[in-house]
Design a protein around this motif. Structure first.
Motif, short mmCIF file in Angstrom:
data_model
loop_
_atom_site.label_atom_id
_atom_site.label_comp_id
_atom_site.label_asym_id
_atom_site.label_seq_id
_atom_site.Cartn_x
_atom_site.Cartn_y
_atom_site.Cartn_z
N SER A 79 6.68 18.10 4.97
CA SER A 79 7.89 18.93 5.04
C SER A 79 7.63 20.28 4.38
N ASN A 86 13.43 18.29 12.04
CA ASN A 86 12.48 17.18 11.92
C ASN A 86 11.92 16.90 13.31
N ASN A 121 17.69 22.71 9.38
CA ASN A 121 16.85 21.59 8.96
C ASN A 121 16.29 20.91 10.20
N ALA A 128 14.21 24.33 6.67
CA ALA A 128 13.39 23.16 6.36
C ALA A 128 12.79 22.62 7.65
N GLN A 165 9.89 23.48 3.11
CA GLN A 165 11.24 23.97 2.87
C GLN A 165 11.17 25.38 2.29
N THR A 183 10.26 19.49 9.03
CA THR A 183 9.57 18.23 8.76
C THR A 183 8.89 17.75 10.03
N ALA A 200 9.03 28.66 -1.25
CA ALA A 200 8.80 27.52 -0.36
C ALA A 200 8.15 26.38 -1.11
N SER A 226 21.61 27.47 7.17
CA SER A 226 20.79 26.29 6.89
C SER A 226 20.31 25.69 8.20
N ILE A 282 13.48 28.73 0.98
CA ILE A 282 14.83 29.03 0.49
C ILE A 282 14.90 30.46 -0.01
N GLU A 285 18.50 28.30 3.59
CA GLU A 285 17.29 27.48 3.68
C GLU A 285 16.86 27.24 5.12
N SER A 314 21.25 20.49 11.61
CA SER A 314 20.22 19.50 11.29
C SER A 314 19.79 18.87 12.61
#
Length: 425
Positions: free
Chosen positions: A314, A276, A274, A331, A316, A333, A304, A272, A318, A329, A250
Motif C-alpha cells: 500500500s 485497492n 482510496n 491511497a 498512502q 493498495t 507518503a 480522499s 497525504i 489523501e 473507496s
C-alpha cells in the motif's frame, strides 16, 4: 450568563452540533440517539425544544427487538423508529421482522446484519414494500455467503427518495434491482456497495448514470469480487459528468473498471481517494492520471508511507491543511502475496507518473508489523530503484534495515547515487 438566557435559536444550534457533529457516513447511530436522550432529561425547556425539532435533530427511537415493539415504544412520542438490533437471533429476529412489517410508515433507519438463514426469506419479503420515511439502510452479511436467495426485484418498492445512507454488503442482487432504487435516491449522501457479486455486476456507464442523479453524494464505496477477464471496454464519452458534492471515494476491483469510471466523471471537491486493485502486471492507467491531474486537492501531496505486508502493498500519500490539519489523501493498495510481484506491480503504477509523485518530498517504507512481508533472498535490488525513480523531488527517505541494505547496494551503481545519498536515512 447561563445557557438558559440564550435565545431558542442559539440553543437549537448548539443542540444540532451536539447531536449531529460528524459526517453522515461516519455516524454511530446509537451514540447519536444517546446524545439527544440526554438532552430531554436535563429540564422541561430542553425537553420541549428537543421534541419540538425532531427533523432538524434527526430524532429517532431505537428499537433492538429484545421485546415486542408495543412494549418498548408506548412511553415515547410518535417519533421515527430506528431498527438497530445488536444481533438477529431467536425471538429477536421474529420481533424485528414483525416490527418492520407493521410500522413501515415510521421506520427511518434499518440495520440488518447477518440475518439467520431460517429467517432470510421472510426478511427479503418484508423488504419488498416501500418504507416512505427510510433514510438509512444497512443490509449486510458478514458471513460472506452468497448462497442465500437474492433480494427481490421489488426491493423497497423500487423507490428510495428519502434515503441518505445505503450500504449493501455481500448481498446477492441483480443490479437492475438496485439501479431502479438508486435512480430515485436523489438525496443519498453515502453509498456503499461492498463485495458486489458477479450477478450484481454493474457497468461503469450504468454507475455513472446513477451517480449523476445524486447531487448530495459525499461518500462512495465500491468493492467488487474478482470476476474473471474484464469485458471489452467502449471508448470514453467526449464529456464528463460532474459529481458536485463528492469528497471521498473507496474502490476495490480491477484497474480497468476504475479507468472506465473516472473517464466519465469529474469530482472537483474530492479529498480522499482510496484504491485497492486486484493483482495485475499491466496497470495501464492514463484515465486515472488525467482524473487526478484535474482534481486540485490531490495534486500536491507531500508525505507518503509505503506499507508492505504478506497480503498486499500500500502507498498512502497525504497533505495536512492548517489550521485544522484536515487531511487530503490518496491511497493505493495492490492485493498480492508474492513480494517480488508487489514491487514490480507497484513500480508499474508509479512509472505512470501520477501527479503527486513528482512533488513528493518525504517517503517512509515500513513493513506491516501485524502481517510482515516474506522478502525473497533473490529479489533484485534494482527493483527498489525502479520503484523509487518516479519520485524525483524526494528530500527524505526512511527505510527499514533490511530494505536499506538492498537499496544501498543498488544506489552504489545508480546514476542518481548523489541524490539517494542526500535523502536516505
Amino acid at each position: 450568563m447561563t445557557i438558559d438566557a440564550l435565545p431558542e435559536d442559539v440553543i437549537m444550534r448548539i443542540f444540532d452540533f451536539h447531536v449531529n457533529d460528524v459526517p453522515i457516513y461516519d455516524r454511530n447511530d446509537q451514540h447519536r440517539m444517546a446524545k439527544w436522550r440526554t438532552l430531554v432529561h436535563v429540564c422541561q425547556r430542553w425537553r420541549c425544544l428537543t421534541f419540538g425539532s425532531p427533523r432538524r435533530l434527526g430524532l429517532a427511537l431505537e428499537y433492538t427487538g429484545k421485546k415486542p415493539m408495543e412494549e418498548t415504544m408506548a412511553v415515547w412520542p410518535a417519533l421515527p423508529i430506528a431498527v438497530i438490533p445488536p444481533e438477529l437471533v431467536g425471538t429477536r429476529a421474529t420481533n424485528i421482522a414483525e416490527a418492520l412489517d407493521s410500522n413501515r410508515e415510521r421506520v427511518s433507519e434499518i440495520r440488518l446484519v447477518d440475518v439467520p438463514r431460517s429467517h432470510w426469506d421472510r426478511f427479503v419479503a418484508v423488504m419488498e414494500s416501500p418504507f416512505p420515511r427510510l433514510t438509512h439502510l444497512q443490509f449486510c452479511d458478514n458471513r460472506n455467503s452468497l448462497s442465500l436467495s437474492p433480494v427481490s426485484p421489488h426491493f423497497l418498492g423500487g423507490s428510495g427518495p428519502n434515503l441518505q445512507r445505503l450500504e449493501l454488503k455481500n448481498i446477492a442482487y441483480p443490479f437492475s434491482t438496485i439501479q431502479k432504487l438508486l435512480l430515485t435516491a436523489n438525496n443519498l449522501v453515502s453509498l456503499t456497495l461492498w463485495h458486489t457479486p458477479h450477478a450484481g455486476y454493474v457497468s461503469p456507464e450504468s454507475m455513472v448514470t446513477c451517480l449523476s442523479g445524486m447531487p448530495r453524494l459525499d461518500n462512495l464505496c465500491l468493492r467488487f469480487r474478482p470476476f474473471g477477464p474484464y469485458p471489452s471496454r467502449p471508448s470514453p464519452p467526449p464529456t464528463r459528468i460532474i459529481i458536485p458534492a463528492l469528497t471521498k471515494i473507496s474502490f476495490k476491483g480491477p484497474y480497468e473498471y476504475l479507468e472506465d469510471l473516472v473517464a466519465r466523471i469529474d469530482i472537483p471537491r474530492l479529498r480522499s481517494l482510496n484504491i485497492n486493485f486486484f493483482m495485475d502486471l499491466m496497470f495501464d492507467i492514463p484515465q486515472l492520471h488525467h482524473f487526478i491531474s484535474h482534481t486540485q486537492q490531490l495534486r500536491n501531496l507531500d508525505h507518503a508511507e509505503l506499507l508492505f505486508s504478506d497480503r498486499s502493498v500500500s502507498l498512502q500519500l497525504i497533505r495536512r491543511i492548517p489550521p485544522s490539519l484536515s487531511v487530503v489523501e490518496l491511497a493505493l493498495t495492490i492485493s498480492c502475496r508474492q513480494s517480488d510481484w508487489q514491487l514490480s506491480s507497484l513500480a508499474r503504477v508509479c512509472l505512470s507518473r501520477l501527479p503527486p509523485f513528482s512533488t513528493l518530498e518525504h517517503l517512509m517504507i515500513v513493513p506491516d508489523q501485524s502481517a510482515p512481508p516474506q522478502w525473497k533472498d533473490d529479489m533484485e535490488s534494482i527493483q527498489w530503484l525502479e520503484l523509487l525513480d518516479p519520485f524525483p523531488a524526494l528530500k527524505t527517505l526512511y527505510l527499514p534495515e533490511d530494505v536499506a541494505l538492498r537499496v544501498g547496494n543498488a544506489c552504489r551503481t545508480s546514476l542518481r547515487k548523489d541524490q539517494w545519498k542526500r535523502c536516505l536515512h
